[in-house]
Design a protein around this motif. Structure first.
Motif, PDB file in Angstrom:
ATOM      1  N   HIS A 257      -1.241  49.631  38.847  1.00 26.76           N
ATOM      2  CA  HIS A 257      -2.170  50.384  39.624  1.00 26.76           C
ATOM      3  C   HIS A 257      -1.601  50.483  41.083  1.00 26.76           C
ATOM      4  CE1 HIS A 257      -5.628  52.183  41.681  1.00 26.76           C
ATOM      5  NE2 HIS A 257      -5.862  52.733  40.448  1.00 26.76           N
ATOM      6  N   PRO A 258      -1.300  51.639  41.736  1.00 23.00           N
ATOM      7  CA  PRO A 258      -0.596  51.626  43.206  1.00 23.00           C
ATOM      8  C   PRO A 258      -1.374  50.552  44.090  1.00 23.00           C
ATOM      9  CG  PRO A 258      -1.025  53.717  42.315  1.00 23.00           C
ATOM     10  CD  PRO A 258      -1.476  52.836  41.340  1.00 23.00           C
ATOM     11  N   SER A 259      -2.863  50.826  44.002  1.00 22.89           N
ATOM     12  CA  SER A 259      -3.609  49.658  44.720  1.00 22.89           C
ATOM     13  C   SER A 259      -3.430  48.305  45.107  1.00 22.89           C
ATOM     14  CB  SER A 259      -4.968  50.213  44.916  1.00 22.89           C
ATOM     15  OG  SER A 259      -5.278  51.662  44.957  1.00 22.89           O
ATOM     16  N   CYS A 260      -2.900  48.044  43.639  1.00 26.94           N
ATOM     17  CA  CYS A 260      -2.735  46.675  43.452  1.00 26.94           C
ATOM     18  C   CYS A 260      -1.844  45.976  44.459  1.00 26.94           C
ATOM     19  CB  CYS A 260      -2.369  46.443  42.148  1.00 26.94           C
ATOM     20  SG  CYS A 260      -1.758  44.933  41.536  1.00 26.94           S
ATOM     21  N   VAL A 261      -0.813  46.545  45.009  1.00 24.43           N
ATOM     22  CA  VAL A 261       0.052  45.802  45.779  1.00 24.43           C
ATOM     23  C   VAL A 261      -0.331  45.371  47.080  1.00 24.43           C
ATOM     24  CG1 VAL A 261       2.572  46.111  46.556  1.00 24.43           C
ATOM     25  CG2 VAL A 261       1.890  47.272  44.478  1.00 24.43           C
ATOM     26  N   LEU A 262      -1.201  46.046  47.702  1.00 20.85           N
ATOM     27  CA  LEU A 262      -1.420  45.655  48.912  1.00 20.85           C
ATOM     28  C   LEU A 262      -2.298  44.402  49.370  1.00 20.85           C
ATOM     29  CD1 LEU A 262      -1.225  46.709  51.830  1.00 20.85           C
ATOM     30  CD2 LEU A 262      -3.572  47.841  51.626  1.00 20.85           C
ATOM     31  N   PRO A 263      -3.448  44.127  48.693  1.00 23.26           N
ATOM     32  CA  PRO A 263      -4.187  42.705  48.867  1.00 23.26           C
ATOM     33  C   PRO A 263      -3.017  41.605  48.543  1.00 23.26           C
ATOM     34  CG  PRO A 263      -5.332  44.070  47.379  1.00 23.26           C
ATOM     35  CD  PRO A 263      -4.255  44.844  47.445  1.00 23.26           C
ATOM     36  N   ALA A 264      -2.158  41.799  47.434  1.00 21.66           N
ATOM     37  CA  ALA A 264      -1.116  40.841  47.142  1.00 21.66           C
ATOM     38  C   ALA A 264      -0.089  40.458  48.070  1.00 21.66           C
ATOM     39  CB  ALA A 264      -0.479  41.062  45.874  1.00 21.66           C
ATOM     40  N   LYS A 265       0.152  41.843  48.915  1.00 23.42           N
ATOM     41  CA  LYS A 265       1.265  41.726  49.866  1.00 23.42           C
ATOM     42  C   LYS A 265       0.570  41.085  51.073  1.00 23.42           C
ATOM     43  CE  LYS A 265       3.256  44.766  52.975  1.00 23.42           C
ATOM     44  NZ  LYS A 265       3.543  45.898  53.782  1.00 23.42           N
ATOM     45  N   LEU A 266      -0.510  41.510  51.511  1.00 25.98           N
ATOM     46  CA  LEU A 266      -1.009  40.992  52.652  1.00 25.98           C
ATOM     47  C   LEU A 266      -1.497  39.430  52.510  1.00 25.98           C
ATOM     48  CD1 LEU A 266      -3.792  43.712  53.576  1.00 25.98           C
ATOM     49  CD2 LEU A 266      -1.705  43.333  54.757  1.00 25.98           C
ATOM     50  N   HIS A 267      -1.503  38.948  51.448  1.00 24.47           N
ATOM     51  CA  HIS A 267      -1.622  37.390  51.101  1.00 24.47           C
ATOM     52  C   HIS A 267      -0.480  36.571  50.694  1.00 24.47           C
ATOM     53  CE1 HIS A 267      -5.739  38.834  51.714  1.00 24.47           C
ATOM     54  NE2 HIS A 267      -6.029  37.724  52.191  1.00 24.47           N
ATOM     55  N   ASN A 268       0.488  37.447  50.780  1.00 21.65           N
ATOM     56  CA  ASN A 268       1.793  37.112  50.400  1.00 21.65           C
ATOM     57  C   ASN A 268       1.919  36.327  48.912  1.00 21.65           C
ATOM     58  OD1 ASN A 268       4.520  36.472  50.360  1.00 21.65           O
ATOM     59  ND2 ASN A 268       4.443  34.740  51.780  1.00 21.65           N
ATOM     60  N   ILE A 269       1.307  36.923  47.905  1.00 20.47           N
ATOM     61  CA  ILE A 269       1.213  36.345  46.538  1.00 20.47           C
ATOM     62  C   ILE A 269       1.783  37.182  45.785  1.00 20.47           C
ATOM     63  CG2 ILE A 269      -0.421  35.809  44.830  1.00 20.47           C
ATOM     64  CD1 ILE A 269      -2.754  35.735  46.912  1.00 20.47           C
ATOM     65  N   PRO A 270       2.755  36.256  44.855  1.00 23.03           N
ATOM     66  CA  PRO A 270       4.037  37.028  43.905  1.00 23.03           C
ATOM     67  C   PRO A 270       2.983  37.732  42.871  1.00 23.03           C
ATOM     68  CG  PRO A 270       4.081  34.737  44.002  1.00 23.03           C
ATOM     69  CD  PRO A 270       2.967  34.883  44.924  1.00 23.03           C
ATOM     70  N   VAL A 271       3.360  38.766  42.536  1.00 28.59           N
ATOM     71  CA  VAL A 271       2.860  39.338  41.271  1.00 28.59           C
ATOM     72  C   VAL A 271       3.746  39.689  40.143  1.00 28.59           C
ATOM     73  CG1 VAL A 271       1.612  41.701  40.383  1.00 28.59           C
ATOM     74  CG2 VAL A 271       1.318  41.093  42.671  1.00 28.59           C
ATOM     75  N   ARG A 272       3.577  38.994  38.996  1.00 24.75           N
ATOM     76  CA  ARG A 272       4.296  38.907  37.690  1.00 24.75           C
ATOM     77  C   ARG A 272       3.780  40.005  36.760  1.00 24.75           C
ATOM     78  NH1 ARG A 272       8.426  35.240  36.758  1.00 24.75           N
ATOM     79  NH2 ARG A 272       7.632  33.752  38.407  1.00 24.75           N
ATOM     80  N   LEU A 273       4.743  40.823  36.487  1.00 23.50           N
ATOM     81  CA  LEU A 273       4.420  41.803  35.231  1.00 23.50           C
ATOM     82  C   LEU A 273       4.811  41.396  34.095  1.00 23.50           C
ATOM     83  CD1 LEU A 273       5.476  45.185  37.081  1.00 23.50           C
ATOM     84  CD2 LEU A 273       3.259  43.889  37.159  1.00 23.50           C
ATOM     85  N   LEU A 274       4.121  40.911  32.941  1.00 22.45           N
ATOM     86  CA  LEU A 274       4.574  40.309  32.101  1.00 22.45           C
ATOM     87  C   LEU A 274       4.159  40.990  30.447  1.00 22.45           C
ATOM     88  CD1 LEU A 274       3.377  36.800  33.220  1.00 22.45           C
ATOM     89  CD2 LEU A 274       6.035  37.301  32.363  1.00 22.45           C
ATOM     90  N   ASN A 275       4.712  40.745  29.472  1.00 26.27           N
ATOM     91  CA  ASN A 275       4.463  41.343  28.163  1.00 26.27           C
ATOM     92  C   ASN A 275       3.744  40.520  27.159  1.00 26.27           C
ATOM     93  OD1 ASN A 275       4.586  42.977  26.013  1.00 26.27           O
ATOM     94  ND2 ASN A 275       6.913  42.994  26.124  1.00 26.27           N
ATOM     95  N   THR A 276       2.645  40.896  26.808  1.00 29.90           N
ATOM     96  CA  THR A 276       1.951  39.827  25.690  1.00 29.90           C
ATOM     97  C   THR A 276       2.559  40.028  24.417  1.00 29.90           C
ATOM     98  OG1 THR A 276       0.738  41.920  25.510  1.00 29.90           O
ATOM     99  CG2 THR A 276      -0.522  40.380  26.557  1.00 29.90           C
ATOM    100  N   LEU A 277       3.675  40.855  24.130  1.00 31.48           N
ATOM    101  CA  LEU A 277       4.275  40.968  22.747  1.00 31.48           C
ATOM    102  C   LEU A 277       5.483  40.059  23.122  1.00 31.48           C
ATOM    103  CD1 LEU A 277       3.920  45.002  22.116  1.00 31.48           C
ATOM    104  CD2 LEU A 277       2.505  43.147  21.364  1.00 31.48           C
TER     105      LEU A 277
END
Ligand code: ASP
Ligand code: MG
Length: 443
Positions: A257-277
């Protein structure tokens, strides 16, 4: 602590829910954000539509089918009496709550309450499952800490203090579980963060807790370098910076979701996209990483309308663009792309619900033409203007495709081109072939 968010398909069946249980157990201590089981929010939307139309039997049928599904999930996932009793109590309460709206005039507030039910169900069942597995899991109701301001933005101060306090009052916990998507608005009513908003919840929660990492678990192995539905041999992109990820998420890569990037960016927290399968796959990591001089990925955004406003008055004048933008603002319609010349301006929009009124108003300032069924193709990477030749490679790839509009230089990370919907697949394939073939594409 890490924040792990699991999307609808990751909890879409009894087997998948149990698998999430395994992943969560391995990651604990952690915070877990869950979506509704796949299909549920769509069914809830349908129920609300029936109720708006006063078609109670239509709503009843959908509610009955949904309830039967949840009764089966509770029966098949949970073994023991205590877990089944706890989860069944929530199922009873949620469906009684939905049915209570059958006898009242339907309202937007009622719709929001109905839409919140999917996440309430999935988390109650997951909580029972994790507890039954002997894990120390606390369910933290999102409706007690997730709040938005009058502006619709998350109230970060309130969320931080409430959430921290709630976590402190549940100390013997390894897994804090909560609902994605749902929240309360400034008036205290039940609301949501828009469709797909569970990613946003995860990012907000990660930001306020200063998490080590925010993990978004889906069923694809990261953000791909092109759309796998149309282009063969796409590959996951290993690293993206926040800006690149935001461009891709907004312009078509449905995984985030595009909105998801901003809070992580502002707090400099890495976002990892992972696959349950494929939990061992490295996925995509989104962070503050330095740009690396390459083009990383391509995405497409469909159903774009472009308006051209031509005016002699624009020549050597100022204030013309202001009037054009103000028109879109008055109609609460966001502009995606634009191109200007001395005698005209073209802008693209994806929400055309106010198109007739917008065109009507723009006719005060110039001659207006409209092209529909267009697509924005967005090329993302280190497109800082000193990086010679990258824009030329993009244009070369599109050599024999008619290009309606080009936007370059707005940020350091993107070139967007507007083409006809009919040329979309051809353009995506040409770009992949030209930009990624033979090198370490997307790295
Ligand atoms: N359940 C909500 C939806 O389907 C939110 C989400 O899954 O992110 O949109
Ligand atoms: Mg999603």
């Amino acid at each position: 602590m890490k924040v792990l968010k699991f999307g609808g398909t990751s909890v879409g069946s009894v087997e998948r829910m149990a698998h999430v249980g395994d992943l969560v157990a391995a990651a604990s201590p952690c915070v877990v954000v869950l979506s509704a089981m796949s299909g549920t929010t769509n069914s809830l939307v349908e129920i609300a539509e029936y109720l708006y139309k006063g078609n109670v039997p239509g709503a009843q049928e959908t509610v009955n089918a949904l309830e039967a599904k949840y009764r089966r999930v509770v029966r098949d996932l949970l073994r023991g009496g205590a877990a089944q009793t706890a989860a069944s109590a929530t199922v009873d309460k949620v469906f009684a709550g939905i049915r209570a709206f059958f006898n009242e005039p339907f309202s937007e507030a009622a719709e929001k309450e109905i839409l919140a039910c999917g996440e309430l169900l999935s988390t109650a069942i997951m909580h029972a499952h994790l507890t039954e597995r002997g894990l120390r899991c606390s369910l933290l109701p999102a409706l007690e800490f997730m709040r938005t301001l009058e502006s619709g933005e998350p109230d970060m101060v309130h969320i931080a203090s409430r959430l921290r306090r709630m976590m402190e009052t549940a100390p013997e916990t390894d897994i804090y579980l909560t609902q994605g998507y749902i929240c309360r608005n400034a008036g205290g009513g039940i609301d949501n963060l828009r469709r797909g908003g569970s990613d946003y919840t995860a990012s907000i929660v990660g930001a306020v807790l200063d998490a080590e990492e925010i993990q978004i678990w889906t069923d694809i192995d990261g953000m791909h370098n092109n759309d796998p539905r149309y282009v063969e041999a796409t590959r996951p992109v290993a690293n993206l910076n926040y800006e690149e990820a935001a461009e891709l998420a907004y312009f078509g890569a449905k995984i985030l979701h595009p909105s998801c990037v901003l809070p992580a960016k502002l707090h400099n927290i890495p976002v990892r996209l992972l696959n349950t399968l494929e939990p061992e796959a490295p996925g995509t990591i989104i962070s503050n990483a330095e740009p690396c001089g390459t083009i990383k990925a391509i995405a497409a955004k469909d159903n774009i309308t472009v308006l051209k406003i031509k005016s002699g008055r624009m020549l050597l004048a100022y204030g013309f663009l202001h009037k054009v933008f103000e028109t879109f603002e008055n109609h609460r319609t966001a502009i995606d792309m634009m191109a200007t010349s001395e005698v005209g301006v073209s802008v693209s929009i994806d929400d055309d619900s106010r198109l007739t009124a917008i065109v009507d108003d723009l006719k005060h300032f110039g001659t207006v033409t409209v092209d529909r069924n267009m697509v924005i193709i967005c090329v993302v990477g280190d497109l800082e203007w000193h990086n010679r030749g990258l824009q030329a490679r993009v244009m070369e790839a599109l050599g024999d495709i008619p290009v309606r509009m080009i936007s370059y230089g707005g940020s350091n990370y993107n070139i967007s081109v507007l083409v006809r919907a009919d040329d979309k697949v051809k353009a995506l394939r040409a770009l992949s072939a030209h930009l990624f073939c033979g090198d370490a594409a997307g790295e």
